[in-house]
Design an enzyme around this catalytic site. Structure first.
Site, PDB file in Angstrom:
ATOM      1  N   HIS A 186       1.838  10.917   3.339  1.00  0.00           N
ATOM      2  CA  HIS A 186       3.095   9.711   3.595  1.00  0.00           C
ATOM      3  C   HIS A 186       3.546   9.586   2.716  1.00  0.00           C
ATOM      4  O   HIS A 186       4.314   9.076   2.182  1.00  0.00           O
ATOM      5  CB  HIS A 186       1.842   8.717   2.732  1.00  0.00           C
ATOM      6  N   THR A 245     -10.223   8.678  -2.009  1.00  0.00           N
ATOM      7  CA  THR A 245      -9.613   7.602  -1.203  1.00  0.00           C
ATOM      8  C   THR A 245     -10.572   6.436  -0.807  1.00  0.00           C
ATOM      9  O   THR A 245     -11.946   6.453  -0.295  1.00  0.00           O
ATOM     10  CB  THR A 245      -9.077   8.478   0.521  1.00  0.00           C
TER      11      THR A 245
END
Ligand code: BJW
Ligand code: ZN
Length: 250
Positions: free
Chosen positions: A123, A194
């Protein structure tokens, strides 16, 4: 059966015989460094915003100074934080396994600061600002509040944006390729810190499992990925990863 500190013995056994190990990390690995996850409520000036709603091209186009100021606020927060034992143990994994791939969704740079320069950054990064219009790299704008004048490109006057991947934007193709290759060839795949809700990253553990990897989750909370795991460790990453390293050494 559990080894010391609740590390499943099946995971320890698989890691002992593994040639290829891959780890996917999310915001939870940096939580113990003091960096809020996307699910934590924001503090102070930012408390009325939902972080996932700020991380979109649409939010940036409508409120550029707000989004620039939020990312600069996060830059300063990250600068004041340090890697924790989870980041450090993962760096040690490069020397421990024949092949080790670290894949992160985090933009905070803490894996690199802990010595994992090779980490795949799915990301992007908080540091690499560029022009939204012409894509030229640029220094970060000095914007501290949504009422400031938004920072612009010195060349074309386009708005400056952080080098991160927002919702609806493609991931960097080389990084995504490296992550998928690591998942598809791993003997053991760990999903650490996550929520497993943001794709394509959240699809990597299942990709690994379909290719016969042993998949495990480290997260104090259950996630949508938990049901597909061969093992789950309900501990903070800064405790679980050093405990795994100790179990492998014992
Ligand atoms: C601890 C802990 C401790 C706490 N120890 N644990 C398939 C299905 C459905 C939707 C889609 C799909 N494919 C694509 C989509 C759309 C979308 C998506 O996934 N939407 C879903 C939300 C439904 N995906 C995208 O848009 C992606 N782009 C894309 O697919 O492009 C395709 C395309 C191709 C060609 C042209 C155009 C487009 C892009 C996704 C980008 C995500 N960006 C963000 C922001 C980055 C910048 C920034 O930081 O501001 O990335 S959003 C945010 O979520 C950030 C994170 O990296 C990411 C994941 O969050 P993470 O890391 O899981 O954090 P949290 O907070 O959610 O969870 C923390 C966890 O830690 C919790 O579980 C805690 O319990 C745990 N925890 N303390 C261990 N001590
Ligand atoms: Zn420009």
């Amino acid at each position: 059966m559990m080894a010391a500190d609740q590390i499943p013995t099946a995971l320890v056994d698989r890691l002992r015989s593994a040639r290829r190990v891959a780890v996917l990390t999310g915001a939870g690995v940096s939580a113990e460094s003091g960096i809020p996850t996307f699910r934590d409520a924001l503090d102070g000036l930012w408390s009325r915003f939902d972080p996932r709603e700020l991380a979109t091209p649409d939010a940036f186009i409508r409120h550029p100074a707000r989004v620039q100021a939020w990312y600069r606020h996060r830059d300063r927060l990250v600068d004041a934080c340090a890697p924790n034992p989870a980041h450090e143990t993962l760096t040690d994994f490069y020397a421990r396994f024949e092949s080790f791939s670290l894949i992160t969704q985090n933009v905070d740079g803490l894996h690199r600061r802990a010595g994992s320069e090779a980490a795949v950054r799915l990301h992007g990064s908080l540091n690499d600002w560029r022009c939204f219009a012409c894509a030229r790299p640029a220094p970060p704008p000095d914007v501290r509040s949504e009422t400031d004048v938004p920072g612009r490109c010195p060349i074309c006057r386009g708005l400056l944006r952080p080098g991160v991947v927002w919702f609806g934007e493609p991931l960097p193709p080389d990084e995504l390729d490296r992550a998928m290759e690591a998942a598809a060839t791993a003997d053991v795949f760990l999903s650490v810190g996550t929520s497993g809700e943001v794709y394509p990253a959240a699809g990597l553990p299942e990709m690994a499992r379909q290719q016969h990897a042993f998949v495990a989750e480290i997260n104090p909370q259950a996630t949508p990925l938990s049901a597909g795991m061969d093992a789950v460790i309900r501990l903070p990453a800064g405790r679980a990863l050093p405990a795994i390293a100790r179990a492998l050494d014992s």
